[in-house]
Design an enzyme around this catalytic site. Structure first.
Site, PDB file in Angstrom:
ATOM      1  N   CYS A  65      -5.484   7.105  -2.539  1.00 31.96           N
ATOM      2  CA  CYS A  65      -4.811   5.948  -2.766  1.00 31.96           C
ATOM      3  C   CYS A  65      -3.508   6.220  -3.490  1.00 31.96           C
ATOM      4  CB  CYS A  65      -5.832   4.986  -3.825  1.00 31.96           C
ATOM      5  SG  CYS A  65      -4.990   3.454  -3.942  1.00 31.96           S
ATOM      6  N   GLU A 111     -11.683   1.184  -3.899  1.00 34.57           N
ATOM      7  CA  GLU A 111     -10.317   0.471  -3.340  1.00 34.57           C
ATOM      8  C   GLU A 111     -11.263  -0.979  -3.259  1.00 34.57           C
ATOM      9  OE1 GLU A 111      -7.154   1.118  -1.213  1.00 34.57           O
ATOM     10  OE2 GLU A 111      -7.676   3.282  -0.898  1.00 34.57           O
ATOM     11  N   CYS A 149       1.146  -1.083  -0.118  1.00 42.08           N
ATOM     12  CA  CYS A 149      -0.217  -0.002   0.065  1.00 42.08           C
ATOM     13  C   CYS A 149       0.759   1.183  -0.097  1.00 42.08           C
ATOM     14  CB  CYS A 149      -1.132   0.208   1.387  1.00 42.08           C
ATOM     15  SG  CYS A 149      -1.830   1.530   1.425  1.00 42.08           S
TER      16      CYS A 149
END
Length: 272
Positions: free
Chosen positions: A211, A201, A78
């Site tokens: 994001c 997402e 991430c």
């Protein structure tokens, strides 16, 4: 009943819960980090977050990071989560301001300067353009790139007119992206170095305020299709901006960096 220490952090609108799982001390007490993520990330029922960050030791880097989505799934990495973890370990004196983070997508390099964190992403892979996705009577033209996790990108004229949750969910679960599915980014081009984005997402199963990997994917697709140039300012749905740096290499991209602010919100404990 176990009491778990945690830290809440926010990076450009993405909020995370971070736990220190050194020597598996948390995992051994709660049994399943996946179940813990589903419990603590649930908004209005618990702490609430876009994901659970798990700090661990590493033999390949200064530290290791695992991340769990609110549905309990574990993606490879991430972007904004890695920036939060870098901020945490640097400001707590666990590492220096220049550090490396082991993820399932590879080892990332990070630089922390006060509240700004810049993370080097893995080289983008599987770049695909001109994907015609058929959904009912509609045809949606997409591009795709994996910036650590998969992203489908759709350029639109008006971000405000997009039903991100409905259309994003259709694309996320479409058979051409099976079985893993994909994140979905809707972008608008404002100029040679500025774009805006909204993201559905995977794992959160909703729109998020930002994001990091999606910002990188959006900047790369904007470069490929609309000649947008590095560095790219990416305006997020939450109102803050990320900066994406990259270099074009033959038919691909390298040296992709994600930069933006991080804020530590609070430290606390929760009883599990």
């Amino acid at each position: 009943m176990n009491t778990i220490e945690f830290t809440k952090l926010v990076a450009t609108g993405n909020d995370f819960i971070l736990i220190d799982n050194a020597r598996k001390k948390v995992e051994s007490r709660v049994g399943s980090l996946s179940k813990l993520a589903k419990l603590v990330c649930a908004r209005r029922h618990s702490i609430g977050a876009d994901g659970l960050l798990v700090l661990e030791g590493s033999r390949r880097a200064d530290v290791a990071m695992r991340i769990f989505n609110p549905d309990g799934s574990e993606p490879e990495m991430c972007g904004n989560g890695s920036r939060c973890l870098a901020y945490y370990v640097a400001h707590r004196g666990i590492t220096g301001n220049n550090l490396s983070i082991e993820t399932q997508a590879g080892v990332l390099k990070a630089v922390v300067r006060k509240d700004m964190v810049k993370v080097g992403m893995t080289d983008p892979e599987d770049l695909r353009l001109n994907i015609a996705l058929h959904s009912g009577s509609e045809t949606i033209n997409l591009a795709f790139v994996n910036t650590g996790v998969p992203h489908a990108v759709h350029i639109v004229r008006s971000l405000g007119a997009v039903d991100v949750k409905k259309i994003g969910r259709q694309i996320r679960y479409h058979k051409i992206f099976a079985p893993a599915g994909t994140n979905v980014d809707f972008i608008k081009i404002h100029g040679a170095r500025v774009i805006s984005m909204r993201t559905y997402e995977r794992g959160v199963e909703d729109e998020t305020f930002a994001c990091g990997t999606g910002a990188a994917a959006s900047a790369i697709i904007a470069s490929e299709l609309k000649n947008v140039r590095s560095p790219v300012k990416v305006r997020t749905f939450g109102g803050e901006a990320l900066t994406i740096y990259f270099k074009k290499k033959d038919s691909g991209y390298k040296d992709v960096f994600l930069e933006g602010a991080v804020k530590l919100v609070f430290d606390s404990t929760i009883k599990i």
